[in-house]
Write a protein that holds these residues in place. Structure first.
Motif, PDB file in Angstrom:
ATOM      1  N   ASP A   1       0.837  -1.208   0.000  1.00 24.65           N
ATOM      2  CA  ASP A   1       0.000   0.000   0.000  1.00 24.65           C
ATOM      3  C   ASP A   1       0.867   1.251   0.000  1.00 24.65           C
ATOM      4  O   ASP A   1       0.589   2.215  -0.719  1.00 24.65           O
ATOM      5  CB  ASP A   1      -0.939   0.006   1.206  1.00 24.65           C
ATOM      6  N   GLU A   2       1.921   1.239   0.817  1.00 24.82           N
ATOM      7  CA  GLU A   2       2.838   2.386   0.853  1.00 24.82           C
ATOM      8  C   GLU A   2       3.610   2.523  -0.459  1.00 24.82           C
ATOM      9  O   GLU A   2       3.768   3.625  -0.993  1.00 24.82           O
ATOM     10  CB  GLU A   2       3.818   2.232   2.012  1.00 24.82           C
TER      11      GLU A   2
ATOM     12  N   ARG B   1       2.766   1.660  -3.392  1.00 22.53           N
ATOM     13  CA  ARG B   1       1.931   2.097  -4.510  1.00 22.53           C
ATOM     14  C   ARG B   1       1.610   3.589  -4.445  1.00 22.53           C
ATOM     15  O   ARG B   1       1.025   4.135  -5.389  1.00 22.53           O
ATOM     16  CB  ARG B   1       0.661   1.244  -4.565  1.00 22.53           C
ATOM     17  N   ARG B   2       1.999   4.235  -3.377  1.00 25.93           N
ATOM     18  CA  ARG B   2       1.859   5.694  -3.318  1.00 25.93           C
ATOM     19  C   ARG B   2       3.071   6.397  -3.925  1.00 25.93           C
ATOM     20  O   ARG B   2       3.064   7.623  -4.081  1.00 25.93           O
ATOM     21  CB  ARG B   2       1.635   6.155  -1.865  1.00 25.93           C
ATOM     22  N   ARG B   3       4.121   5.632  -4.248  1.00 26.17           N
ATOM     23  CA  ARG B   3       5.274   6.217  -4.916  1.00 26.17           C
ATOM     24  C   ARG B   3       4.902   6.590  -6.355  1.00 26.17           C
ATOM     25  O   ARG B   3       3.991   5.995  -6.945  1.00 26.17           O
ATOM     26  CB  ARG B   3       6.456   5.243  -4.918  1.00 26.17           C
ATOM     27  N   THR B   4       5.619   7.556  -6.902  1.00 26.81           N
ATOM     28  CA  THR B   4       5.284   8.047  -8.238  1.00 26.81           C
ATOM     29  C   THR B   4       6.326   7.685  -9.292  1.00 26.81           C
ATOM     30  O   THR B   4       6.253   8.181 -10.420  1.00 26.81           O
ATOM     31  CB  THR B   4       5.109   9.578  -8.210  1.00 26.81           C
TER      32      THR B   4
ATOM     33  N   TRP C   1       6.177   2.116 -10.037  1.00 30.86           N
ATOM     34  CA  TRP C   1       4.865   2.040  -9.399  1.00 30.86           C
ATOM     35  C   TRP C   1       3.765   2.750 -10.164  1.00 30.86           C
ATOM     36  O   TRP C   1       2.632   2.841  -9.686  1.00 30.86           O
ATOM     37  CB  TRP C   1       4.973   2.555  -7.964  1.00 30.86           C
ATOM     38  N   ARG C   2       4.077   3.262 -11.348  1.00 33.63           N
ATOM     39  CA  ARG C   2       3.053   3.946 -12.141  1.00 33.63           C
ATOM     40  C   ARG C   2       2.837   3.324 -13.524  1.00 33.63           C
ATOM     41  O   ARG C   2       1.930   3.702 -14.240  1.00 33.63           O
ATOM     42  CB  ARG C   2       3.421   5.427 -12.299  1.00 33.63           C
TER      43      ARG C   2
ATOM     44  N   ASP D   1      -2.610  -1.703 -10.087  1.00 36.86           N
ATOM     45  CA  ASP D   1      -2.252  -2.128  -8.735  1.00 36.86           C
ATOM     46  C   ASP D   1      -2.289  -3.636  -8.537  1.00 36.86           C
ATOM     47  O   ASP D   1      -1.754  -4.134  -7.531  1.00 36.86           O
ATOM     48  CB  ASP D   1      -3.185  -1.458  -7.710  1.00 36.86           C
TER      49      ASP D   1
END
Length: 385
Positions: free
Chosen positions: A11-12, A14-17, A21-22, A26
């Protein structure tokens, strides 16, 4: 107490940009790009933060203390103490390679690469005005190694440079001093150059020992340029700072022909991060290498237990596993069905050259839980589930 890098929860992460992770949805485990999931060293984060809080985010201008601290790092890690005056900065190792080639070769000159190899090598050579000549790695029961005779023949046939990957991506081969010395002598005998991409050097696993190309002989120093960065070892690729290292007046004078902008583009935040990493980051680095070797142990066990048709020659450096899927029936590019049906993103083997047909590269710099889940998903694809 040794600071230990950790892999945050999915979860953490997937908050990276970042690209890792983009690029995919997900439900995909992204194990393709060479970027670690681990948290960066506190000393590196503090160095970047200090520059930001001081509003010191202008143009870098000079190399700062990078040459000095890199020389100390190289002496401690590899027994090599390069002259700080021979260290120039730019944005990343790809730029080091392209801009060095621009001043070392003439348009149309042949440049040797050794596939399977880091895919951008195929593009960097023509970007710099050269043309690619492939001398593949030798692969036999003893593992992978450089084809020194083939490289010598390519030099004799007119190649003007070798773009060396050392340690080698994707197979994790750490080239030894004898091989490197022979290559230096061959290049010198034929009026050619060697550019050694040593970006993965901080991540060599014990008991293997990294040998810097410029350390092996006077001939190597007269023909060689080394490309270094803290980006892979300390997980700061986006900070944009890399080192062009020379060790002779001859090479230095050729590099002086580069446009001033090559160095001027360096990120001041990357420079601060690089200084902190090389000067104070070794405890974190040692811990990270420990986590990587533990994960490689886990991967070996998991493959043997769950997918014995998938094999791996254990890398001696970095966190990249070169997986052989040729016995699985998944085709020339096994990464495609693994992404489609297993929702695991690997780096496609054919991108590394025709020698990558039937292979894929997997990034092990993640949590053991993510690595285990990835193997489980791949196993289901191989089994046809």
């Amino acid at each position: 107490m040794t600071p230990t890098p950790t892999a945050p929860s999915l979860d953490e992460l997937r908050r990276r940009t970042s690209e890792k992770w983009r690029t995919y949805p997900d439900d995909v485990l992204p194990l393709f790009v060479a970027e670690m999931d681990f948290t960066i060293a506190d000393v590196v984060a503090d160095a970047i933060t200090a520059r930001v809080r001081a509003s010191d985010i202008g143009y870098a201008g000079s190399p700062g203390r990078v040459g000095e601290v890199f020389s100390g790092f190289a002496q401690r890690r590899w027994g090599w103490q390069p002259d700080p005056a021979g260290v120039r900065l730019t944005t990343d190792v790809s730029v080091v390679i392209v801009e060095a080639l621009r001043v070392l070769i003439c348009p149309g000159d042949a440049v040797i690469i050794n596939p399977p190899v880091y895919p951008p090598f195929f593009d960097m050579v023509p970007e710099a005005g050269g043309r690619v000549v492939e001398v593949p790695l030798i692969s036999d029961d003893a593992g992978y190694r450089l084809d020194v005779d083939g490289i010598g023949q390519a030099f004799a046939d007119g190649a003007k440079a070798l773009l060396l990957c050392s340690p080698h991506n994707p197979v994790g081969k750490v080239h030894n001093a004898e091989e490197l010395s022979w290559i230096a002598e061959l290049a010198a005998a034929h009026g050619a150059f060697v550019i050694s991409d040593e970006i993965h050097a901080p991540l060599v696993h014990r008991p293997s020992e990294f040998v810097p190309f410029l350390s092996v002989s006077d001939a190597a120093r007269e023909v060689g340029v080394a490309a270094h960065s803290a980006s892979k070892g300390f997980n700061i690729a986006g900070a944009k700072c890399a080192l062009t290292v020379s060790a002779s007046e001859r090479i230095g004078s050729l590099l002086d022909r580069q446009p001033e902008e090559v160095g001027f583009r360096t990120s001041i935040l990357g420079r601060a991060a690089t200084e902190a990493a090389f000067e104070h980051g070794e405890p974190w680095l040692d811990a990270a290498v420990g986590l990587i070797t533990d994960n490689l142990n886990l991967l070996e066990t998991q493959l043997a237990q769950k997918i014995p048709t998938v094999t791996m020659r254990r890398p001696a450096a970095s966190y990249l596993a070169w997986l052989d899927f040729r016995a699985t029936g998944l085709g020339d590019n096994p990464g495609l069905p693994i992404l489609d049906r297993g929702r695991v993103a690997l780096h496609y083997g054919p991108a590394f050259g025709t020698q990558g047909t039937g292979f894929a590269r997997l990034n092990t710099a993640c949590s053991p839980e993510v690595l285990t889940e990835a193997v489980d998903r791949i196993a289901r694809v191989v089994a046809g589930d």
